[in-house]
Each structure stands twice: as structure tokens, then as C-alpha cells.
Design an enzyme around this catalytic site. Structure first.
Site, PDB file in Angstrom:
ATOM      1  N   SER A 172       9.147   6.026  -4.004  1.00  0.00           N
ATOM      2  CA  SER A 172       8.929   5.051  -3.051  1.00  0.00           C
ATOM      3  C   SER A 172       7.759   5.506  -1.884  1.00  0.00           C
ATOM      4  O   SER A 172       7.839   6.758  -1.736  1.00  0.00           O
ATOM      5  CB  SER A 172      10.354   5.136  -2.001  1.00  0.00           C
ATOM      6  OG  SER A 172      10.361   4.585  -1.062  1.00  0.00           O
ATOM      7  N   GLN A 196      15.430  -7.976  -4.187  1.00  0.00           N
ATOM      8  CA  GLN A 196      14.136  -8.567  -3.682  1.00  0.00           C
ATOM      9  C   GLN A 196      13.548  -9.505  -4.716  1.00  0.00           C
ATOM     10  O   GLN A 196      13.170 -10.810  -4.862  1.00  0.00           O
ATOM     11  CB  GLN A 196      13.265  -7.570  -3.087  1.00  0.00           C
ATOM     12  CG  GLN A 196      11.747  -8.233  -3.102  1.00  0.00           C
ATOM     13  CD  GLN A 196      10.736  -6.962  -2.656  1.00  0.00           C
ATOM     14  OE1 GLN A 196      10.827  -6.623  -1.536  1.00  0.00           O
ATOM     15  NE2 GLN A 196       9.830  -6.694  -3.574  1.00  0.00           N
ATOM     16  N   LYS A 217      13.331  -2.008  -8.884  1.00  0.00           N
ATOM     17  CA  LYS A 217      13.976  -0.899  -7.842  1.00  0.00           C
ATOM     18  C   LYS A 217      14.508  -1.736  -6.818  1.00  0.00           C
ATOM     19  O   LYS A 217      15.461  -1.491  -6.137  1.00  0.00           O
ATOM     20  CB  LYS A 217      13.097  -0.001  -7.546  1.00  0.00           C
ATOM     21  CG  LYS A 217      13.378   0.869  -6.124  1.00  0.00           C
ATOM     22  CD  LYS A 217      12.388   1.511  -5.778  1.00  0.00           C
ATOM     23  CE  LYS A 217      13.103   2.259  -4.734  1.00  0.00           C
ATOM     24  NZ  LYS A 217      12.238   1.941  -3.424  1.00  0.00           N
ATOM     25  N   HIS A 269       2.120   4.477  -5.271  1.00  0.00           N
ATOM     26  CA  HIS A 269       2.610   5.735  -6.067  1.00  0.00           C
ATOM     27  C   HIS A 269       2.738   5.109  -7.425  1.00  0.00           C
ATOM     28  O   HIS A 269       2.342   4.026  -7.623  1.00  0.00           O
ATOM     29  CB  HIS A 269       4.084   6.029  -5.368  1.00  0.00           C
ATOM     30  CG  HIS A 269       5.043   5.130  -5.104  1.00  0.00           C
ATOM     31  ND1 HIS A 269       5.656   4.199  -6.341  1.00  0.00           N
ATOM     32  CD2 HIS A 269       5.552   4.543  -4.130  1.00  0.00           C
ATOM     33  CE1 HIS A 269       6.418   3.335  -5.966  1.00  0.00           C
ATOM     34  NE2 HIS A 269       6.408   3.333  -4.384  1.00  0.00           N
ATOM     35  N   GLY A 314       5.152   4.106  -9.244  1.00  0.00           N
ATOM     36  CA  GLY A 314       5.931   2.940  -9.198  1.00  0.00           C
ATOM     37  C   GLY A 314       4.963   1.647  -9.215  1.00  0.00           C
ATOM     38  O   GLY A 314       4.938   0.816 -10.237  1.00  0.00           O
ATOM     39  N   HIS A 315       4.207   1.513  -7.958  1.00  0.00           N
ATOM     40  CA  HIS A 315       2.974   0.592  -8.002  1.00  0.00           C
ATOM     41  C   HIS A 315       2.374   0.729  -9.313  1.00  0.00           C
ATOM     42  O   HIS A 315       1.759  -0.357  -9.800  1.00  0.00           O
ATOM     43  CB  HIS A 315       2.188   0.858  -6.788  1.00  0.00           C
ATOM     44  CG  HIS A 315       3.147   0.806  -5.406  1.00  0.00           C
ATOM     45  ND1 HIS A 315       3.193   1.729  -4.579  1.00  0.00           N
ATOM     46  CD2 HIS A 315       3.789  -0.397  -4.846  1.00  0.00           C
ATOM     47  CE1 HIS A 315       3.874   1.525  -3.649  1.00  0.00           C
ATOM     48  NE2 HIS A 315       4.066   0.235  -3.700  1.00  0.00           N
ATOM     49  N   GLY A 343       0.753  -1.044   0.064  1.00  0.00           N
ATOM     50  CA  GLY A 343       0.267   0.114   0.051  1.00  0.00           C
ATOM     51  C   GLY A 343       0.856   1.248   0.068  1.00  0.00           C
ATOM     52  O   GLY A 343       2.117   1.091  -0.197  1.00  0.00           O
ATOM     53  N   GLN A 398       8.700  -8.756   7.832  1.00  0.00           N
ATOM     54  CA  GLN A 398       9.730  -8.057   7.073  1.00  0.00           C
ATOM     55  C   GLN A 398      10.375  -6.769   7.697  1.00  0.00           C
ATOM     56  O   GLN A 398      11.334  -6.339   7.393  1.00  0.00           O
ATOM     57  CB  GLN A 398       9.687  -7.970   5.628  1.00  0.00           C
ATOM     58  CG  GLN A 398       8.651  -6.614   5.260  1.00  0.00           C
ATOM     59  CD  GLN A 398       8.061  -6.821   3.971  1.00  0.00           C
ATOM     60  OE1 GLN A 398       7.670  -7.496   3.320  1.00  0.00           O
ATOM     61  NE2 GLN A 398       8.614  -5.626   3.113  1.00  0.00           N
ATOM     62  N   GLY A 445       9.103  -4.999  -8.880  1.00  0.00           N
ATOM     63  CA  GLY A 445       9.894  -3.920  -9.451  1.00  0.00           C
ATOM     64  C   GLY A 445      11.251  -4.253  -9.498  1.00  0.00           C
ATOM     65  O   GLY A 445      11.756  -4.740  -8.368  1.00  0.00           O
TER      66      GLY A 445
END
Ligand code: AMP
Length: 280
Positions: free
Chosen positions: A185, A153, A149, A34, A36-37, A31, A61, A147
């Protein structure tokens, strides 16, 4: 767009979609959406019949001194943003839905989870692996979108899918940036005006180092330059030039180099990366 909060609800939804032979893509997020999502979501829409976006701030995490309690997700704002996209379902579980046992199972990600971001955030990739595994088992999508970015991950999730024998295509999407180059971010919201002006120096320095590598400067010199320059404005967690396939530091130039770095500006941690040879 259906908003589904329970695991039984999302299971029923997935069952119906599979009976209708619809392909499914999932976009897992925490959630605080932005640009990017939204780019991930747009790609997912172009690749599958049905897109499910999950909004879940995953406690597993976060480290003890991290921002779990103040993570700037905002369900109402996120849902309002998502309404203009062709999304079939938004999955908004509670912690108890995803972690039904008080004493939950855990998984240990491979050693790569202890490098780079993992060395200062020891729980991070193990916690991400656990929640992504749960979401992938629950939803069993054809495609899962992440992503680039978060390069490490993405790499670990590809290993997770391989090691748990999941028949799911993992797709990585290029990093979306603000006009001054700062990677979008959720935590950028924390910056005050002064630090928001400093933050783009991070990506600018990464870009400079890419140009230096393409100009045949040595890895040692480039690294020294970057760490010296970044240290003037940030506390440097790591800056490394790694091989994109195994994430190990390059001792010499190769044709799949990624510059990967993390810094702190005040309490806010920034990560970013860039591929050195775009055309390889
Ligand atoms: P998060 O909500 O931070 O867990 O991120 C959810 C997904 O969005 C992850 O796959 C991230 O890699 C991806 N993501 C976050 N920021 C960006 C960005 N600036 N550009 C592209 N993808 C991103």
C-alpha cells in the site's frame, strides 16, 4: 511512453488509438506506485494493445481529517518506475482538469457505499465513483483494471459501470503482498520500524480466521476471536465475514465467503480481505 497532463491531450491520444483499432486498458491510480500497482499494469499490458496509467490524487474521496495534503505520491519516482513497462501513455491531470467546475456535480453511489469502509469514510466511495466515472467517460477504454485488495471499491466500480451503461470490462487483480504478508500500500511508507513489525499481524489474523472457517468453526466464534486478537495491536474499524456477491454479512456459512477487515495502527488505516474457499 507519452506523459499527458491535459484532458484534450488524452482525448486526442485515445482518438488516434481508436482510429488504429487498438484496444485500450486503463489502470487508474493515485500514484505512489508499488508492486501492487505494477501487477495491475502488467495484467493490463497482457490484455490490451494500449495501456494508459492515470496518476491522480482525487480530492473528492478524502475526508476532512484525512491525508489529502500529505498523500505520498511522487510523480518523478512514479514516471521512472513506469518507463520500464510497455505503457503507451501516463495521464497526469491537475485537479482543475478533472474538476473544471468550482461547484462540481456529484454522484451518490448505492447504499453499499455506506457499509464497511464507507461507514467510517462517508465521502469515500461517492468520491471514487465520481472520479472513476469521469476517467471512464474521458478515455472510454475497453478494459479497466483494479485491485481486489480494495474489494468493496472493485464491487462498487462494477456496479457503476453497469448502472451508467458503460461497455467496459472491469478486471480485478489479486492482492500483492510484502514477504511478511502485509498487503502493499502507498501508505505503508508512513510506518515507523516498530509499527511496520506489528502491521503483518493484521493479515496473519485474517489467515488464521480463514483456517478456522475452513475447520467449520462458527462465524460468531471466528469473529469474536479475530476482533479480540486484532484489538491487542490495532484499533479495529470492522471485521466481517461477507458474501462476495452482495457484500452483506453472512449469517451462516456459504460457499462465497470473503473475510474483509479494516484496522488502524496509529493513524494509518489498513484494509485487507481474503476469499475463504479458494477453489470455489
Ligand atoms: P490507489 O493508488 O491506492 O488508488 O490504488 C490504485 C489501484 O491499485 C486500485 O485498483 C487498488 O485496488 C490497486 N492496489 C492497491 N494496492 C494493491 C495491492 N497490494 N495489490 C493489488 N492491487 C493493489
Amino acid at each position: 511512453m507519452q506523459v499527458i497532463a491535459t484532458t484534450s491531450g488524452i482525448s486526442d491520444f485515445v482518438k488516434q488509438q481508436k482510429e488504429s483499432q487498438h484496444s485500450i486498458a486503463i489502470v487508474p491510480t493515485m500514484g505512489g506506485l508499488h508492486k501492487g500497482h505494477l501487477a495491475l499494469i502488467a495484467s493490463a499490458i497482457s490484455m490490451a494493445d494500449v495501456v494508459i496509467v492515470s496518476l491522480f490524487v482525487n480530492p473528492a474521496q478524502f475526508g476532512v481529517n484525512e491525508d489529502l495534503d500529505s498523500y505520498p505520491a511522487n510523480l518523478a519516482q512514479d514516471l521512472a518506475l513506469l518507463h520500464s513497462y510497455k505503457i503507451a501513455a501516463v495521464f497526469t491531470p491537475d485537479i482543475k482538469d478533472i474538476y473544471p467546475l468550482a461547484d462540481s456535480f456529484a454522484i451518490t453511489a448505492p447504499d453499499i457505499a455506506n457499509y464497511w469502509c464507507g461507514s467510517s469514510r462517508p465521502d469515500f466511495f461517492h468520491g471514487i465513483s465520481l472520479v472513476i466515472l469521469k476517467l471512464l467517460i474521458l478515455i472510454n477504454p475497453d478494459i479497466a483494471v483494479f485491485g481486489k485488495k480494495d474489494y468493496q471499491q472493485l464491487h462498487i466500480i462494477k456496479l457503476l459501470v453497469k448502472d451508467f451503461l458503460l461497455n467496459i470490462k472491469v478486471v480485478g487483480i489479486d492482492t500483492i503482498r510484502e514477504s511478511d504478508g502485509l498487503a502493499c500500500s502507498t501508505r505503508n511508507k508512513y510506518f515507523d520500524t516498530k509499527d511496520r513489525k506489528i502491521a503483518p499481524i493484521f493479515y496473519q489474523t485474517i489467515l488464521e480466521t480463514k483456517a478456522m472457517l475452513l475447520d467449520n468453526k462458527s462465524i460468531i466464534d471466528v469473529k469474536k476471536y479475530a476482533i479480540d486478537k486484532l484489538s491487542k495491536n490495532f484499533s479495529v474499524d470492522y471485521f466481517a465475514i461477507i458474501n462476495g456477491d452482495n457484500l452483506l454479512e453472512c449469517a451462516s456459512v456459504d460457499n462465497n465467503m470473503i473475510i474483509i477487515a479494516a484496522v488502524l495502527l496509529g493513524k494509518i488505516r489498513l484494509i485487507d480481505n481474503i476469499k475463504v474457499q479458494d477453489n470455489v
